[in-house]
Design an enzyme around this catalytic site. Sequence first.
Site, PDB file in Angstrom:
ATOM      1  N   CYS A   7       1.084  -1.062  -0.163  1.00  0.00           N
ATOM      2  CA  CYS A   7       0.009  -0.088  -0.176  1.00  0.00           C
ATOM      3  C   CYS A   7       0.957   1.161  -0.009  1.00  0.00           C
ATOM      4  CB  CYS A   7      -0.990  -0.055   1.384  1.00  0.00           C
ATOM      5  SG  CYS A   7      -2.305   0.980   1.198  1.00  0.00           S
ATOM      6  N   CYS A  83      -4.107  -0.608  -2.848  1.00  0.00           N
ATOM      7  CA  CYS A  83      -4.533   0.830  -3.106  1.00  0.00           C
ATOM      8  C   CYS A  83      -3.799   1.057  -4.760  1.00  0.00           C
ATOM      9  CB  CYS A  83      -4.122   1.635  -1.937  1.00  0.00           C
ATOM     10  SG  CYS A  83      -2.268   2.293  -2.067  1.00  0.00           S
ATOM     11  N   CYS A  90       4.525   0.025  -7.743  1.00  0.00           N
ATOM     12  CA  CYS A  90       4.865  -1.091  -7.440  1.00  0.00           C
ATOM     13  C   CYS A  90       6.095  -1.527  -8.425  1.00  0.00           C
ATOM     14  CB  CYS A  90       3.728  -2.328  -7.922  1.00  0.00           C
ATOM     15  SG  CYS A  90       4.248  -3.926  -7.348  1.00  0.00           S
TER      16      CYS A  90
END
Length: 150
Positions: A7, A83, A90
């Site tokens: 997240c 999220c 990422c």
Amino acid sequence: MRVLVLCTHNSARSQMAEAWLKHFARELGADLEVHSAGTEKTFVKEEAKRVMAEVGLDLSGHHSKTLWEVPDPWNFGLVLTVCDQAKEACPAYPARTEKRHVSFPDPTGKPLEAWRQVRDALGRMARFLVERLKEGEIPSDEDLARAAGL
């Protein structure tokens, strides 16, 4: 299997998901190693600790961390982003890593009832995910979102 929940701040949703995944792995006898991290490091929010304590899961020993603080950060069988901002940030993982994404609403600044709704949705998703992983399957983003009730 090693699972990483990502997240943005590792302060609420990813912390709750980590706790749920560990809980269901123990309950269902699944061989999972679960970690959570954020794209940025902050602190675990008190509301997250409070609503998880209501269901018997203790976040008091948890702390916010980045990917670089988890053991062997490039060796996860599944990376789950919870999220949208974390999904965009990422990092690229090796080809053998599966990535999944479910966008849970951010309860920050909202009443505790909103926190409970996110907690419960994360719990439903976590149970479904652990059940599937135990069977050797990695469900789709859509199946995870449906299990969460999103």
